[in-house]
Scaffold this motif. Sequence first.
Motif, PDB file in Angstrom:
ATOM      1  N   VAL A  36      10.880  14.207 -28.042  1.00 17.35           N
ATOM      2  CA  VAL A  36      10.917  14.997 -29.219  1.00 17.35           C
ATOM      3  C   VAL A  36      11.476  16.160 -28.647  1.00 17.35           C
ATOM      4  O   VAL A  36      11.105  16.694 -27.554  1.00 17.35           O
ATOM      5  N   GLY A  37      12.279  16.744 -29.553  1.00 13.81           N
ATOM      6  CA  GLY A  37      13.265  18.011 -29.454  1.00 13.81           C
ATOM      7  C   GLY A  37      14.096  18.506 -30.179  1.00 13.81           C
ATOM      8  O   GLY A  37      14.392  17.940 -31.274  1.00 13.81           O
ATOM      9  N   PRO A  38      14.147  19.924 -30.190  1.00 16.11           N
ATOM     10  CA  PRO A  38      14.920  20.521 -31.132  1.00 16.11           C
ATOM     11  C   PRO A  38      16.356  20.549 -30.479  1.00 16.11           C
ATOM     12  O   PRO A  38      16.635  20.459 -29.430  1.00 16.11           O
ATOM     13  N   GLY A  39      17.218  21.201 -31.705  1.00 16.42           N
ATOM     14  CA  GLY A  39      18.651  21.296 -31.000  1.00 16.42           C
ATOM     15  C   GLY A  39      19.428  22.030 -32.027  1.00 16.42           C
ATOM     16  O   GLY A  39      18.859  22.458 -33.108  1.00 16.42           O
ATOM     17  N   ALA A  40      20.640  22.252 -31.840  1.00 19.00           N
ATOM     18  CA  ALA A  40      21.718  22.831 -32.921  1.00 19.00           C
ATOM     19  C   ALA A  40      22.858  22.192 -33.069  1.00 19.00           C
ATOM     20  O   ALA A  40      23.291  21.513 -31.675  1.00 19.00           O
ATOM     21  N   SER A  41      23.580  22.321 -33.938  1.00 15.74           N
ATOM     22  CA  SER A  41      25.299  21.454 -33.859  1.00 15.74           C
ATOM     23  C   SER A  41      26.026  22.145 -34.745  1.00 15.74           C
ATOM     24  O   SER A  41      25.631  22.838 -35.758  1.00 15.74           O
ATOM     25  N   TYR A  42      27.268  22.194 -34.666  1.00 15.20           N
ATOM     26  CA  TYR A  42      28.345  22.435 -35.280  1.00 15.20           C
ATOM     27  C   TYR A  42      29.239  21.444 -35.844  1.00 15.20           C
ATOM     28  O   TYR A  42      29.467  20.561 -34.987  1.00 15.20           O
ATOM     29  N   THR A  43      29.435  21.359 -37.127  1.00 17.47           N
ATOM     30  CA  THR A  43      30.078  20.123 -37.800  1.00 17.47           C
ATOM     31  C   THR A  43      31.641  20.617 -38.456  1.00 17.47           C
ATOM     32  O   THR A  43      31.450  21.696 -39.170  1.00 17.47           O
ATOM     33  N   GLU A  44      32.483  19.954 -38.386  1.00 21.24           N
ATOM     34  CA  GLU A  44      33.614  20.027 -38.983  1.00 21.24           C
ATOM     35  C   GLU A  44      33.667  18.537 -39.771  1.00 21.24           C
ATOM     36  O   GLU A  44      33.855  17.405 -39.278  1.00 21.24           O
ATOM     37  N   ARG A  45      33.626  18.708 -41.056  1.00 19.76           N
ATOM     38  CA  ARG A  45      33.628  17.456 -42.034  1.00 19.76           C
ATOM     39  C   ARG A  45      34.953  17.692 -42.994  1.00 19.76           C
ATOM     40  O   ARG A  45      34.829  18.638 -43.682  1.00 19.76           O
ATOM     41  N   ILE A  46      35.377  16.273 -43.183  1.00 17.46           N
ATOM     42  CA  ILE A  46      36.634  16.258 -44.280  1.00 17.46           C
ATOM     43  C   ILE A  46      36.227  15.147 -44.954  1.00 17.46           C
ATOM     44  O   ILE A  46      36.266  13.912 -44.588  1.00 17.46           O
ATOM     45  N   SER A  47      36.140  15.109 -46.288  1.00 18.78           N
ATOM     46  CA  SER A  47      35.748  14.217 -47.283  1.00 18.78           C
ATOM     47  C   SER A  47      36.280  14.270 -48.586  1.00 18.78           C
ATOM     48  O   SER A  47      36.308  15.300 -49.347  1.00 18.78           O
TER      49      SER A  47
END
Length: 178
Positions: A40-51
């Motif tokens: 179990v654990g927290p985190g962070a992310s950065y996303t670049e998404r093209i749809s």
Amino acid sequence: MKRLPAVLIASSLASATPAAAAEFVDDGPYARQRSLILTVGPGASYTERISGDSAVSGLAGHLDLGVGLTVGYEGDEVFLLARGSTGRPGEELALITGYRSVFGSESWRTFFDLGVSVRPISGPWLGPRIGFGARHTLSDHFALYGGLGFTFGFGSGLRADTELFTGLQWIIPVGSAS
């Protein structure tokens, strides 16, 4: 009489060879036994998404819940994570499975992940994931870990995610590795 020193040297070398070939055996919590690992654990992310015609990027927080099973004698593991995230790209659910290769034999160990990420709700998206990090074994049953991962997704367009992850592992021995 001249042969006696040669025979003594040859016999001492022959008897020393098995001792020199002895292998170091690690007796830590991952050695010689199969272990179930709950994560179990927290985190962070950065996303670049093209749809389609739209592009979305931003930061998100996430929570990982996972299970793993050690394989072999070095603490390597196969794992499955469910990751829920919320933030600028929107609410998402990701299923991540893969193989974690662990290096080192002390309480601090490094690891490398190779896996696949599936996002069935927000996409769908499917793609490879790589990660690396460090794990600190606190006891025979608990470890802390953290790392950096990269995921690429294909399906409903293209996406790329960079993630920081941390967590706690609960190590439960379930049998012999042999």
